[in-house]
Design a protein around this motif. Structure first.
Motif, PDB file in Angstrom:
ATOM      1  N   SER A 176       0.851  -1.188   0.000  1.00 28.31           N
ATOM      2  CA  SER A 176       0.000   0.000   0.000  1.00 28.31           C
ATOM      3  C   SER A 176       0.887   1.239   0.000  1.00 28.31           C
ATOM      4  O   SER A 176       1.954   1.248   0.613  1.00 28.31           O
ATOM      5  CB  SER A 176      -0.932   0.014   1.221  1.00 28.31           C
ATOM      6  OG  SER A 176      -0.189  -0.008   2.424  1.00 28.31           O
ATOM      7  N   TYR A 190      -4.006   0.875  -2.510  1.00 28.01           N
ATOM      8  CA  TYR A 190      -3.671  -0.544  -2.345  1.00 28.01           C
ATOM      9  C   TYR A 190      -3.452  -1.161  -3.722  1.00 28.01           C
ATOM     10  O   TYR A 190      -4.359  -1.195  -4.564  1.00 28.01           O
ATOM     11  CB  TYR A 190      -4.797  -1.265  -1.597  1.00 28.01           C
ATOM     12  CG  TYR A 190      -4.839  -0.917  -0.123  1.00 28.01           C
ATOM     13  CD1 TYR A 190      -4.328  -1.789   0.833  1.00 28.01           C
ATOM     14  CD2 TYR A 190      -5.356   0.297   0.305  1.00 28.01           C
ATOM     15  CE1 TYR A 190      -4.345  -1.464   2.189  1.00 28.01           C
ATOM     16  CE2 TYR A 190      -5.378   0.642   1.657  1.00 28.01           C
ATOM     17  CZ  TYR A 190      -4.869  -0.258   2.586  1.00 28.01           C
ATOM     18  OH  TYR A 190      -4.882   0.074   3.929  1.00 28.01           O
ATOM     19  N   ARG A 192      -8.111   4.319  -0.243  1.00 29.77           N
ATOM     20  CA  ARG A 192      -8.891   4.334   0.996  1.00 29.77           C
ATOM     21  C   ARG A 192      -8.599   5.593   1.799  1.00 29.77           C
ATOM     22  O   ARG A 192      -7.439   5.997   1.968  1.00 29.77           O
ATOM     23  CB  ARG A 192      -8.556   3.114   1.852  1.00 29.77           C
ATOM     24  CG  ARG A 192      -9.415   2.946   3.100  1.00 29.77           C
ATOM     25  CD  ARG A 192      -8.822   1.881   3.996  1.00 29.77           C
ATOM     26  NE  ARG A 192      -9.667   1.496   5.102  1.00 29.77           N
ATOM     27  CZ  ARG A 192      -9.782   2.158   6.251  1.00 29.77           C
ATOM     28  NH1 ARG A 192      -9.087   3.282   6.429  1.00 29.77           N
ATOM     29  NH2 ARG A 192     -10.564   1.713   7.212  1.00 29.77           N
ATOM     30  N   TRP A 223     -13.848   4.006   0.536  1.00 31.11           N
ATOM     31  CA  TRP A 223     -12.982   3.624  -0.579  1.00 31.11           C
ATOM     32  C   TRP A 223     -13.383   4.432  -1.805  1.00 31.11           C
ATOM     33  O   TRP A 223     -14.569   4.668  -2.046  1.00 31.11           O
ATOM     34  CB  TRP A 223     -13.123   2.140  -0.895  1.00 31.11           C
ATOM     35  CG  TRP A 223     -12.414   1.231   0.053  1.00 31.11           C
ATOM     36  CD1 TRP A 223     -12.915   0.675   1.191  1.00 31.11           C
ATOM     37  CD2 TRP A 223     -11.058   0.765  -0.044  1.00 31.11           C
ATOM     38  NE1 TRP A 223     -11.969  -0.112   1.804  1.00 31.11           N
ATOM     39  CE2 TRP A 223     -10.819  -0.074   1.058  1.00 31.11           C
ATOM     40  CE3 TRP A 223     -10.032   0.975  -0.967  1.00 31.11           C
ATOM     41  CZ2 TRP A 223      -9.592  -0.702   1.268  1.00 31.11           C
ATOM     42  CZ3 TRP A 223      -8.816   0.348  -0.761  1.00 31.11           C
ATOM     43  CH2 TRP A 223      -8.606  -0.477   0.340  1.00 31.11           C
ATOM     44  N   ASN A 262     -15.722  -1.999   1.554  1.00 31.75           N
ATOM     45  CA  ASN A 262     -15.087  -2.228   2.858  1.00 31.75           C
ATOM     46  C   ASN A 262     -13.725  -2.892   2.687  1.00 31.75           C
ATOM     47  O   ASN A 262     -13.396  -3.415   1.629  1.00 31.75           O
ATOM     48  CB  ASN A 262     -15.981  -3.087   3.757  1.00 31.75           C
ATOM     49  CG  ASN A 262     -17.221  -2.346   4.226  1.00 31.75           C
ATOM     50  OD1 ASN A 262     -18.232  -2.328   3.540  1.00 31.75           O
ATOM     51  ND2 ASN A 262     -17.138  -1.728   5.394  1.00 31.75           N
ATOM     52  N   ASP A 263     -12.955  -2.875   3.782  1.00 34.78           N
ATOM     53  CA  ASP A 263     -11.612  -3.456   3.759  1.00 34.78           C
ATOM     54  C   ASP A 263     -11.670  -4.953   3.493  1.00 34.78           C
ATOM     55  O   ASP A 263     -12.670  -5.623   3.785  1.00 34.78           O
ATOM     56  CB  ASP A 263     -10.913  -3.206   5.102  1.00 34.78           C
ATOM     57  CG  ASP A 263     -10.744  -1.725   5.408  1.00 34.78           C
ATOM     58  OD1 ASP A 263     -10.822  -0.930   4.455  1.00 34.78           O
ATOM     59  OD2 ASP A 263     -10.550  -1.384   6.583  1.00 34.78           O
ATOM     60  N   PHE A 317      -9.831  -4.972  10.602  1.00 38.03           N
ATOM     61  CA  PHE A 317      -9.202  -3.715  11.002  1.00 38.03           C
ATOM     62  C   PHE A 317      -8.304  -3.886  12.221  1.00 38.03           C
ATOM     63  O   PHE A 317      -7.336  -3.151  12.395  1.00 38.03           O
ATOM     64  CB  PHE A 317     -10.288  -2.676  11.302  1.00 38.03           C
ATOM     65  CG  PHE A 317      -9.760  -1.306  11.631  1.00 38.03           C
ATOM     66  CD1 PHE A 317      -9.205  -0.509  10.647  1.00 38.03           C
ATOM     67  CD2 PHE A 317      -9.808  -0.826  12.940  1.00 38.03           C
ATOM     68  CE1 PHE A 317      -8.709   0.751  10.954  1.00 38.03           C
ATOM     69  CE2 PHE A 317      -9.318   0.431  13.247  1.00 38.03           C
ATOM     70  CZ  PHE A 317      -8.774   1.227  12.257  1.00 38.03           C
ATOM     71  N   ASP A 364      -5.634  -7.507  11.144  1.00 38.95           N
ATOM     72  CA  ASP A 364      -5.054  -7.461   9.794  1.00 38.95           C
ATOM     73  C   ASP A 364      -5.066  -8.821   9.091  1.00 38.95           C
ATOM     74  O   ASP A 364      -4.230  -9.084   8.222  1.00 38.95           O
ATOM     75  CB  ASP A 364      -3.620  -6.926   9.830  1.00 38.95           C
ATOM     76  CG  ASP A 364      -3.552  -5.482  10.290  1.00 38.95           C
ATOM     77  OD1 ASP A 364      -4.491  -4.741   9.981  1.00 38.95           O
ATOM     78  OD2 ASP A 364      -2.573  -5.112  10.960  1.00 38.95           O
ATOM     79  N   ARG A 398     -14.282   0.142   7.419  1.00 37.85           N
ATOM     80  CA  ARG A 398     -13.699  -0.897   8.273  1.00 37.85           C
ATOM     81  C   ARG A 398     -14.479  -2.209   8.200  1.00 37.85           C
ATOM     82  O   ARG A 398     -15.679  -2.228   7.943  1.00 37.85           O
ATOM     83  CB  ARG A 398     -13.641  -0.433   9.731  1.00 37.85           C
ATOM     84  CG  ARG A 398     -12.807   0.821   9.965  1.00 37.85           C
ATOM     85  CD  ARG A 398     -12.801   1.188  11.445  1.00 37.85           C
ATOM     86  NE  ARG A 398     -12.084   2.428  11.702  1.00 37.85           N
ATOM     87  CZ  ARG A 398     -12.640   3.628  11.737  1.00 37.85           C
ATOM     88  NH1 ARG A 398     -13.954   3.741  11.535  1.00 37.85           N
ATOM     89  NH2 ARG A 398     -11.914   4.707  11.959  1.00 37.85           N
TER      90      ARG A 398
END
Length: 521
Positions: free
Chosen positions: A224, A237, A251, A256, A318-319, A323, A326, A340
């Motif tokens: 990233s 990313y 992000r 995003w 979303n990720d 969060f 990881d 998140r």
């Protein structure tokens, strides 16, 4: 409803057909072509060929060629074409397109309805060819002329029995590689060299625009990268940068963005383009693409990022990792207010499936929402530490706890009365996130040799979480005291080493967040 919805496909095609030449004459058409490319309305090979053209006349012909291809091969997409070229940022750049839009609004485009039918063959082709018949007399004259011409040619040639008369030598004919066609090839080669030289100069100007000189390649090796556009900052990313401008790969704290959406967040940028205006370590994304630091997949790629299904598009909001820990393993719970995502047990308070409604908000967003509704009063640190812990935790036992945030009337009631602010869970989540190597999370007496001989009252984050969930804290001061004990023990056991410095840094983070969310004077 859009004005294009009131027009038929035939009307839009006819208007397009009549305006191709005007559109091909637009100055600086690259942004126009970028827009068509971003909507898959131009062949990639033809697009690359035209944008590299430096000669204005050739570029006009190239743009016309693209529009002509679009009319013949993609006429079904004419509605999409007018929709994408009528976007605000395109209309600001090209006044002629604003004029076209006004023609469609006021109905003046209908003047093109009475055009003559297209002609497939020229009149000259349709006319019968008239062959002139030669008379016998004319044929005889023609034969005589031909015979005299042959005799003259024979006289010019030296006979086998007579000495040849020396004559002035004729100039040698030019060889084929000096002919007109070859000269044209030479000129075209020079044009290519000129284009390459100009491209090199442009790359040089781009390097100068970066204004920082060479950057070591190692800064771009991370998965990233920090990016910015004016005053707007985010993180790009690489794994999401598959379809270039259309992929949600950048992000921010809020959400995003695709590169195009990210550029639009900088309101002072009137005519921004993501390739030149988004920068990473002062280098443009165009530079990173040329250096293969950012890889764009082929247009034929069918992966989830390039050809997403409806669910994949939702997942992009979303990720891809939890969060807190990881990790991308297991099911992730996505917040509907921020980018998140969490594992059920990583979030505080822990989330059970039966407690979820149609929408769900994480602890960070619930706290932010509450603070928007009512600014907490200022207090001294002593007042905060002496206050009851019960008003600073969020009990998540009923399904309606988070769902209230999405109801109309109960929203204000919840912000003022129901949720008493989960400050403690927020502080613990912050600790879990900041402790990347999980040094302070687990029991040190089981992982660090000789710890018990030095530290008589060990404390760690997991233990604080357990005590908080079991309601063992009566006051906020008891909770804060245990957290501070973690860092005090770290300093005593690790004086001067890297873990001592890590503990000092996390202690500063905790104290800063503690004073911020409790609004301590």
């Amino acid at each position: 409803m859009d004005l294009l919805d009131f027009l038929t496909k035939e009307e839009l095609i006819r208007f397009f057909h009549c305006k191709k030449t005007e559109m091909s004459c637009m100055a600086e058409p690259n942004i126009f072509l970028h827009q068509l490319r971003d909507h898959n309305l131009v062949p990639e090979k033809l697009y690359k060929k035209v944008v590299k053209m430096r000669c204005k006349e050739k570029r006009k012909d190239g743009v016309y060629q693209i529009l002509d291809w679009l009319e013949k091969e993609r006429s079904d997409s004419v509605h999409l074409f007018w929709t994408c070229v009528f976007k605000d940022h395109i209309l600001q750049k090209y006044p002629v397109l604003r004029l076209f839009r006004n023609n469609l609004i006021d109905g003046s485009f209908r003047v093109y309805e009475n055009l003559p039918a297209p002609v497939d063959q020229t009149e000259r082709e349709n006319k019968p060819v008239q062959i002139k018949k030669s008379t016998a007399k004319e044929k005889k004259r023609e034969r005589k002329r031909k015979k005299r011409h042959e005799e003259m040619e024979e006289d010019k040639q030296p006979g086998p029995s007579c000495p040849s008369i020396p004559k002035k030598k004729k100039p040698a004919k030019k060889l084929m590689f000096f002919s007109e066609s070859t000269a044209e090839m030479k000129r075209s080669g020079e044009e290519v060299q000129d284009e390459q030289k100009k491209e090199g100069e442009e790359e040089g100007r781009e390097e100068e625009e970066d204004n920082t000189g060479p950057v070591h390649p190692s800064v771009f090796q991370a998965p990233s990268l920090p990016v910015s556009c004016g005053s707007v900052n985010g993180v790009l990313y690489k794994c999401r940068f598959a379809s270039g401008s259309r992929s949600k790969s950048i992000r921010t704290e809020e959400r995003w963005f695709t590169p195009e959406e990210f550029v639009r967040q900088e309101l002072t940028l009137i005519d921004g383009h993501w390739k030149k205006d988004i920068r990473c370590h002062s280098k443009t994304l165009n530079y990173l693409s040329k250096k293969q630091i950012l890889i764009v997949h082929s247009l034929l790629c069918s992966c989830n990022l390039c050809s997403p299904m409806e669910q994949d598009l939702l997942d992009e909001k979303n990720d891809d990792e939890c969060f807190i820990c990881d990790s991308d393993l297991g099911d992730l719970l996505c917040c509907d207010e921020c980018p998140r995502a969490f594992h059920h047990q990583c979030h505080l308070p822990a989330v059970q499936d039966d407690s979820l409604g149609e929408k769900w908000m994480c602890t960070f967003c619930v706290l932010k929402t509450k603070q928007r509704c009512r600014q907490p009063r200022q207090m001294t640190e002593k007042e905060a530490l002496d206050s009851s812990i019960s008003q600073y935790i969020l009990v998540n036992t009923e399904k309606h706890t988070y769902n209230y945030l999405y109801s109309n009337i109960a929203f204000l009631i919840l912000c003022i009365c129901v949720i008493l602010c989960q400050h403690c869970e927020y502080l613990l989540l912050y600790m879990y996130k900041e402790d990347i190597d999980w040094v302070f999370i687990e029991d040190p007496t089981k992982t660090v040799s000789g710890y018990s001989r030095v530290i008589t009252d060990p404390m760690w984050v997991d233990r604080v979480k357990t005590k908080l969930q079991n309601k063992q804290y009566k006051t906020l001061g008891q909770f804060v005291s245990d957290v501070r004990l973690i860092f005090h023990n770290c300093h005593i056991f690790n004086k001067g080493n890297k873990f001592d410095k890590l503990g000092s840094r996390l202690s500063e983070v905790f104290e800063r967040e503690f004073k911020t969310i409790f609004n301590i004077e």
